[in-house]
Write a protein that holds these residues in place. Structure first.
Motif, PDB file in Angstrom:
ATOM      1  N   LEU A  96      59.562   7.296  16.850  1.00  0.00           N
ATOM      2  CA  LEU A  96      58.703   6.194  15.876  1.00  0.00           C
ATOM      3  C   LEU A  96      57.389   5.775  16.419  1.00  0.00           C
ATOM      4  O   LEU A  96      56.532   5.677  15.676  1.00  0.00           O
ATOM      5  N   PHE A  97      57.479   5.474  17.745  1.00  0.00           N
ATOM      6  CA  PHE A  97      56.316   4.686  18.442  1.00  0.00           C
ATOM      7  C   PHE A  97      55.025   5.924  18.402  1.00  0.00           C
ATOM      8  O   PHE A  97      54.052   5.502  17.899  1.00  0.00           O
ATOM      9  N   PHE A  98      55.375   7.318  18.650  1.00  0.00           N
ATOM     10  CA  PHE A  98      54.363   8.000  18.662  1.00  0.00           C
ATOM     11  C   PHE A  98      53.791   8.227  17.057  1.00  0.00           C
ATOM     12  O   PHE A  98      52.554   8.168  16.940  1.00  0.00           O
ATOM     13  N   LEU A  99      54.518   8.366  16.215  1.00  0.00           N
ATOM     14  CA  LEU A  99      54.271   8.212  14.832  1.00  0.00           C
ATOM     15  C   LEU A  99      53.218   7.020  14.531  1.00  0.00           C
ATOM     16  O   LEU A  99      52.327   6.939  13.882  1.00  0.00           O
ATOM     17  N   MET A 102      47.754   4.733   4.560  1.00  0.00           N
ATOM     18  CA  MET A 102      48.565   4.905   5.791  1.00  0.00           C
ATOM     19  C   MET A 102      48.909   3.575   6.504  1.00  0.00           C
ATOM     20  O   MET A 102      49.873   3.667   7.129  1.00  0.00           O
ATOM     21  N   THR A 103      48.300   2.429   6.005  1.00  0.00           N
ATOM     22  CA  THR A 103      48.935   1.168   6.557  1.00  0.00           C
ATOM     23  C   THR A 103      50.478   0.938   5.864  1.00  0.00           C
ATOM     24  O   THR A 103      51.204   0.322   6.676  1.00  0.00           O
ATOM     25  N   ALA A 104      50.419   1.309   4.766  1.00  0.00           N
ATOM     26  CA  ALA A 104      51.863   1.409   4.140  1.00  0.00           C
ATOM     27  C   ALA A 104      52.821   2.284   5.130  1.00  0.00           C
ATOM     28  O   ALA A 104      54.012   1.621   5.206  1.00  0.00           O
ATOM     29  N   ILE A 105      52.354   3.431   5.479  1.00  0.00           N
ATOM     30  CA  ILE A 105      53.192   4.213   6.121  1.00  0.00           C
ATOM     31  C   ILE A 105      53.470   3.578   7.733  1.00  0.00           C
ATOM     32  O   ILE A 105      54.836   3.391   8.268  1.00  0.00           O
ATOM     33  N   PHE A 106      52.388   2.927   7.949  1.00  0.00           N
ATOM     34  CA  PHE A 106      52.459   2.124   9.341  1.00  0.00           C
ATOM     35  C   PHE A 106      53.703   0.956   9.251  1.00  0.00           C
ATOM     36  O   PHE A 106      54.512   0.892  10.156  1.00  0.00           O
ATOM     37  N   SER A 107      53.720   0.263   8.082  1.00  0.00           N
ATOM     38  CA  SER A 107      54.443  -0.627   7.929  1.00  0.00           C
ATOM     39  C   SER A 107      56.010  -0.100   7.986  1.00  0.00           C
ATOM     40  O   SER A 107      56.979  -0.701   8.370  1.00  0.00           O
ATOM     41  N   LEU A 108      56.062   0.963   7.173  1.00  0.00           N
ATOM     42  CA  LEU A 108      57.542   1.579   6.965  1.00  0.00           C
ATOM     43  C   LEU A 108      57.904   2.108   8.342  1.00  0.00           C
ATOM     44  O   LEU A 108      59.323   1.946   8.565  1.00  0.00           O
ATOM     45  N   LEU A 109      57.125   2.687   9.093  1.00  0.00           N
ATOM     46  CA  LEU A 109      57.556   3.170  10.360  1.00  0.00           C
ATOM     47  C   LEU A 109      58.191   1.962  11.050  1.00  0.00           C
ATOM     48  O   LEU A 109      58.940   1.774  11.924  1.00  0.00           O
TER      49      LEU A 109
END
Lengths: 175, 147
Positions: free
Chosen positions: A9-12, A32-39
């Protein structure tokens, strides 16, 4: 098995952050920031902070993304081309280094002998058991720190007032 | 919006069907998080943002007018203030019951624990009201602003 999942998860997260920094298309960047939040929400779940994960998924990945898309539909969706600037990069790098240096003094993740676990937390857990409320977070937020959380509601209220003052249009103005 | 008709989200069948079948679970989950906050993770703030996310999804797929037909803007405008008033009012209520400000234990003179539960339920309701209305209102204001 926990460590590999967290490392992944940290890598992603890192990959997503670098992608956001490189993207010129702001629509793609906000997705992409949405994906960042989800991760990050996934990471919070792994750290047993399910409350924070809820909030991050709903606000960070949901509402905030929609708001930034709404803002982009009013402005342009492409970032203006700029030459690479050295000074901002140095400032960001120094701040990041200072933050990482600060974490060196913090207790290790999951350390049971950390100060926060030995000082107030036992009181809170005991008090919560006395009140017959299994979720200690609720007891702390609503009862122990009632004034604090009241203040937080007021902050939300004030923030909304600010947005109203800036963006409000009555029906007459719109037509 | 000068988007061609076939590009608009509300014309996309799959999005419409998927959103419509998911929405009841959004709101049900928000209520679950709200009223289960004493026992499991969550509480007023989390329930509020989940509720607002449901409304935002509806507005995103079906258009802002459709969302405002379901939840009119005036409701959320009032809701933001009412939530803060519920919380502040709970404090006044505890003072009326002979306690200090926000001393929930006094709400039930016979049973301290019941009083605490009652107080926490009310203040969580206040948070739900403020947060759900606030997020929805900000979305309405952003999305309703034409060029």
């Amino acid at each position: 098995m926990d460590v590999p999942i967290e490392a992944l998860l940290f890598f992603l997260l890192l990959v997503t952050a670098l992608t956001v920094a490189r993207l010129r298309d702001l629509y793609a960047a906000s997705m992409m920031t949405a994906i960042f939040s989800l991760l990050s929400a996934g990471l919070f779940v792994l750290m047993d902070a399910v409350d924070v994960a809820f909030t991050e998924a709903a606000v960070g990945a949901g509402v905030a993304t929609v708001l930034s898309l709404g803002a982009l539909s009013l402005t342009g969706s492409r970032e203006a081309k700029k030459r690479a600037q050295v000074f901002p990069f140095v400032v960001v790098a120094l701040t990041g280094a200072a933050l990482i240096y600060g974490t060196l003094d913090m207790p290790h993740y999951g350390d049971a002998s950390a100060v926060i676990h030995s000082h107030l937390a036992p009181d809170f857990i005991e008090g919560s058991a006395e009140l017959e409320i299994p979720n200690v977070v609720t007891t702390v937020l609503a009862s122990y720190r009632g004034y604090d959380t009241f203040g937080e509601s007021f902050v939300v209220f004030t923030a909304v007032l600010g947005v109203i003052l800036m963006l409000y249009r009555s029906k007459k103005d719109a037509s | 919006m000068n988007v061609p008709k076939h590009m608009r989200m509300r014309e996309k069948l799959i999005l419409r069907v998927a959103a419509k079948s998911l929405l009841p679970f959004f709101f049900l989950f928000a209520l679950y998080v709200q009223f289960h906050g004493d026992f499991g993770p969550g509480g007023g703030f989390q329930a509020g943002v989940i509720f607002a996310a449901g409304i935002v999804l509806y507005g995103l797929i079906y258009g802002i007018e459709a969302a405002q037909a379901v939840i009119p803007r005036i409701w959320v405008e009032i809701g933001v203030a009412v939530g803060v008033l519920i919380w502040g009012g709970t404090g006044i209520w505890t003072m009326q019951s002979g306690g200090r400000y926000l001393e929930y234990g006094k709400l039930d003179p016979e049973h301290f624990v019941h009083g605490q539960h009652l107080g926490i339920m009310f203040v969580e309701l206040g948070v739900l009201c403020t947060v759900a209305s606030g997020m929805t209102l900000i979305f309405y204001l952003f999305a309703g602003r034409g060029r």
